[in-house]
Design a protein around this motif. Structure first.
Motif, PDB file in Angstrom:
ATOM      1  N   GLU A 209       0.837  -1.208   0.000  1.00 48.85           N
ATOM      2  CA  GLU A 209       0.000   0.000   0.000  1.00 48.85           C
ATOM      3  C   GLU A 209       0.869   1.255   0.000  1.00 48.85           C
ATOM      4  N   ILE A 210       1.960   1.226   0.762  1.00 37.62           N
ATOM      5  CA  ILE A 210       2.885   2.359   0.805  1.00 37.62           C
ATOM      6  C   ILE A 210       3.437   2.645  -0.593  1.00 37.62           C
ATOM      7  N   VAL A 211       3.904   1.588  -1.246  1.00 40.42           N
ATOM      8  CA  VAL A 211       4.500   1.736  -2.579  1.00 40.42           C
ATOM      9  C   VAL A 211       3.478   2.282  -3.569  1.00 40.42           C
ATOM     10  N   ALA A 212       2.269   1.739  -3.545  1.00 41.88           N
ATOM     11  CA  ALA A 212       1.228   2.219  -4.459  1.00 41.88           C
ATOM     12  C   ALA A 212       0.936   3.696  -4.233  1.00 41.88           C
ATOM     13  N   ARG A 213       0.912   4.112  -2.981  1.00 46.79           N
ATOM     14  CA  ARG A 213       0.619   5.513  -2.675  1.00 46.79           C
ATOM     15  C   ARG A 213       1.774   6.427  -3.103  1.00 46.79           C
ATOM     16  N   ILE A 214       3.013   6.004  -2.900  1.00 45.57           N
ATOM     17  CA  ILE A 214       4.162   6.807  -3.330  1.00 45.57           C
ATOM     18  C   ILE A 214       4.092   7.058  -4.834  1.00 45.57           C
ATOM     19  N   ILE A 215       3.839   6.013  -5.596  1.00 48.98           N
ATOM     20  CA  ILE A 215       3.807   6.146  -7.053  1.00 48.98           C
ATOM     21  C   ILE A 215       2.613   6.982  -7.499  1.00 48.98           C
ATOM     22  N   ALA A 216       1.469   6.768  -6.870  1.00 47.84           N
ATOM     23  CA  ALA A 216       0.279   7.543  -7.236  1.00 47.84           C
ATOM     24  C   ALA A 216       0.486   9.032  -6.987  1.00 47.84           C
ATOM     25  N   LEU A 217       1.069   9.376  -5.850  1.00 46.26           N
ATOM     26  CA  LEU A 217       1.277  10.783  -5.522  1.00 46.26           C
ATOM     27  C   LEU A 217       2.349  11.408  -6.407  1.00 46.26           C
ATOM     28  N   HIS A 218       3.315  10.617  -6.812  1.00 39.71           N
ATOM     29  CA  HIS A 218       4.328  11.151  -7.730  1.00 39.71           C
ATOM     30  C   HIS A 218       3.719  11.420  -9.103  1.00 39.71           C
ATOM     31  N   ALA A 219       2.951  10.459  -9.606  1.00 37.58           N
ATOM     32  CA  ALA A 219       2.486  10.506 -10.998  1.00 37.58           C
ATOM     33  C   ALA A 219       1.294  11.424 -11.220  1.00 37.58           C
ATOM     34  N   ALA A 220       0.532  11.682 -10.169  1.00 38.63           N
ATOM     35  CA  ALA A 220      -0.705  12.445 -10.333  1.00 38.63           C
ATOM     36  C   ALA A 220      -0.435  13.923 -10.613  1.00 38.63           C
ATOM     37  N   ASP A 221      -1.349  14.538 -11.317  1.00 43.60           N
ATOM     38  CA  ASP A 221      -1.291  15.983 -11.582  1.00 43.60           C
ATOM     39  C   ASP A 221      -1.967  16.692 -10.414  1.00 43.60           C
ATOM     40  N   ILE A 222      -1.213  16.841  -9.341  1.00 45.12           N
ATOM     41  CA  ILE A 222      -1.724  17.425  -8.094  1.00 45.12           C
ATOM     42  C   ILE A 222      -0.766  18.517  -7.631  1.00 45.12           C
ATOM     43  N   PRO A 223      -1.212  19.373  -6.706  1.00 47.23           N
ATOM     44  CA  PRO A 223      -0.316  20.437  -6.231  1.00 47.23           C
ATOM     45  C   PRO A 223       0.945  19.873  -5.579  1.00 47.23           C
ATOM     46  N   ASP A 224       2.046  20.582  -5.747  1.00 45.05           N
ATOM     47  CA  ASP A 224       3.270  20.203  -5.060  1.00 45.05           C
ATOM     48  C   ASP A 224       3.122  20.474  -3.567  1.00 45.05           C
ATOM     49  N   GLY A 225       3.990  19.846  -2.785  1.00 44.37           N
ATOM     50  CA  GLY A 225       3.968  20.082  -1.353  1.00 44.37           C
ATOM     51  C   GLY A 225       4.031  18.799  -0.553  1.00 44.37           C
ATOM     52  N   ILE A 226       3.498  18.852   0.671  1.00 44.89           N
ATOM     53  CA  ILE A 226       3.631  17.781   1.652  1.00 44.89           C
ATOM     54  C   ILE A 226       2.372  16.917   1.666  1.00 44.89           C
ATOM     55  N   TYR A 227       2.586  15.597   1.689  1.00 45.99           N
ATOM     56  CA  TYR A 227       1.471  14.649   1.794  1.00 45.99           C
ATOM     57  C   TYR A 227       1.846  13.551   2.790  1.00 45.99           C
ATOM     58  N   ASN A 228       0.939  13.275   3.716  1.00 47.07           N
ATOM     59  CA  ASN A 228       1.114  12.114   4.585  1.00 47.07           C
ATOM     60  C   ASN A 228       0.868  10.833   3.784  1.00 47.07           C
ATOM     61  N   VAL A 229       1.695   9.837   4.028  1.00 50.49           N
ATOM     62  CA  VAL A 229       1.464   8.498   3.481  1.00 50.49           C
ATOM     63  C   VAL A 229       1.168   7.598   4.669  1.00 50.49           C
ATOM     64  N   CYS A 230      -0.112   7.342   4.876  1.00 44.08           N
ATOM     65  CA  CYS A 230      -0.558   6.658   6.086  1.00 44.08           C
ATOM     66  C   CYS A 230      -1.937   6.054   5.849  1.00 44.08           C
ATOM     67  N   SER A 231      -2.367   5.222   6.780  1.00 42.54           N
ATOM     68  CA  SER A 231      -3.687   4.599   6.657  1.00 42.54           C
ATOM     69  C   SER A 231      -4.799   5.497   7.178  1.00 42.54           C
ATOM     70  N   GLY A 232      -4.449   6.375   8.131  1.00 43.28           N
ATOM     71  CA  GLY A 232      -5.466   7.170   8.804  1.00 43.28           C
ATOM     72  C   GLY A 232      -6.232   6.399   9.855  1.00 43.28           C
ATOM     73  N   ASN A 233      -5.801   5.170  10.143  1.00 39.35           N
ATOM     74  CA  ASN A 233      -6.498   4.304  11.098  1.00 39.35           C
ATOM     75  C   ASN A 233      -5.607   4.005  12.307  1.00 39.35           C
ATOM     76  N   PRO A 234      -5.909   4.584  13.471  1.00 36.85           N
ATOM     77  CA  PRO A 234      -5.111   4.273  14.662  1.00 36.85           C
ATOM     78  C   PRO A 234      -5.335   2.839  15.116  1.00 36.85           C
ATOM     79  N   ILE A 235      -4.242   2.176  15.493  1.00 35.11           N
ATOM     80  CA  ILE A 235      -4.324   0.796  15.967  1.00 35.11           C
ATOM     81  C   ILE A 235      -3.195   0.564  16.952  1.00 35.11           C
ATOM     82  N   SER A 236      -3.452  -0.224  17.978  1.00 37.57           N
ATOM     83  CA  SER A 236      -2.383  -0.524  18.924  1.00 37.57           C
ATOM     84  C   SER A 236      -1.433  -1.543  18.310  1.00 37.57           C
TER      85      SER A 236
END
Length: 288
Positions: free
Chosen positions: A211-238
């Motif tokens: 999932e990490i790898v897919a997100r890195i590539i998607a954020l690189h390739a997409a036509d989106i604003p430059d800047g900072i993006y979290n790469v995370c699930s958004g789901n807290p878990i112990s």
């Protein structure tokens, strides 16, 4: 014409998988690495060129840039890990990384994606989002944040596109020998009946390496604003819940020996990432 891209750290845990997925998606990949990696079993491996290169050798980098003809880069390489508390990250790595980034931008890279860390946020509890002020509390976090600031300043001097991806916690096959996933997997293979770990009540944000790898590539390739993006699930878990989930998935009969190891002093008890900004950017890009 086939898209061409350079990936630094191409033999690493993340990098090797980024190279393989990019190639499978049709990219021509130039994998820069300190030691050779074997991509022969990867789908599209014929589209991966391996280069053993010291990224802190300015002449070698410029030469490799010219030979590749690539104008895009995913920069994953960083030395001195997993010792997050070493001043090496500031004394040595940061200085070299700054020189490397300027070198590749001046050498013709027009679009660069780099990985940061959730440790840039510092000792913060709760949900962490990209607009928060950062106050890192370990040398690794300080060095990464300083490199980001340099990239932002450099971007004012010369035009290039950039994405800064703050990675949270990851797991999967091929991770370092001392990672929780790898240690548990080895215990499972040995047939151990007990497994030593921390108390496990600390709350984190985990994603599988795929999932990490897919997100890195998607954020690189997409036509989106430059800047900072979290790469995370958004789901807290112990951590304990995470480990128990792996055990259930594997059908592993083991007793957890909790509290054997301390929680790292540089980590807050409970924090996780917000992926709202990244999700919205990618959704808007798909709908455009």
């Amino acid at each position: 014409m086939r898209r061409s891209i350079i990936v630094t750290g191409g033999s690493g845990f993340i990098g090797s998988k980024v190279c393989a997925k990019l190639a499978a998606e049709g990219w021509q990949v130039h994998a820069w690495m300190r030691r050779k990696a074997n991509f022969a079993t990867s789908s599209g491996s014929e589209r991966i060129e391996s280069h053993q290169i010291d990224i802190y050798d300015d002449v070698a980098v410029r030469t490799a840039l010219r030979e590749s003809g690539a104008r895009q880069m995913i920069h994953l390489a960083w030395g001195g890990l997993p010792n997050y508390l070493s001043c090496h990250h500031i004394d040595v790595e940061l200085v070299q990384q700054i020189r490397f980034v300027r070198n590749v931008i001046e050498g013709g890279i027009e679009h660069i994606t780099q990985t940061g860390t959730c440790f840039e946020y510092g000792a913060r509890e709760g949900e962490l989002h990209e607009h928060m002020d950062c106050h890192p509390t370990n040398p690794y976090g300080h060095a990464k944040l300083a490199l980001l600031r340099y990239v932002e300043f450099l971007n004012r001097e010369m035009p290039f596109r950039y994405r800064w991806l703050r990675l949270f916690y990851m797991y999967g096959e091929g991770q370092g020998a001392q990672s929780l996933y790898t240690l548990l997997r080895a215990a499972y293979v040995r047939g151990d009946t007990t497994f030593d770990m921390s108390a496990g009540h600390q709350i984190r944000d985990f994603m599988s390496i795929s999932e990490i790898v897919a997100r890195i590539i998607a954020l690189h390739a997409a036509d989106i604003p430059d800047g900072i993006y979290n790469v995370c699930s958004g789901n807290p878990i112990s951590v304990r819940q995470l480990v128990e989930g792996w055990i259930a998935d594997w059908g592993y009969d083991v007793r957890l020996n909790l509290g054997r190891f301390p929680i790292p002093s540089y980590e807050p008890l409970a924090f996780w990432g917000s992926n709202a900004i990244a999700n919205a950017a990618l959704k808007d890009n798909r709908n455009a």
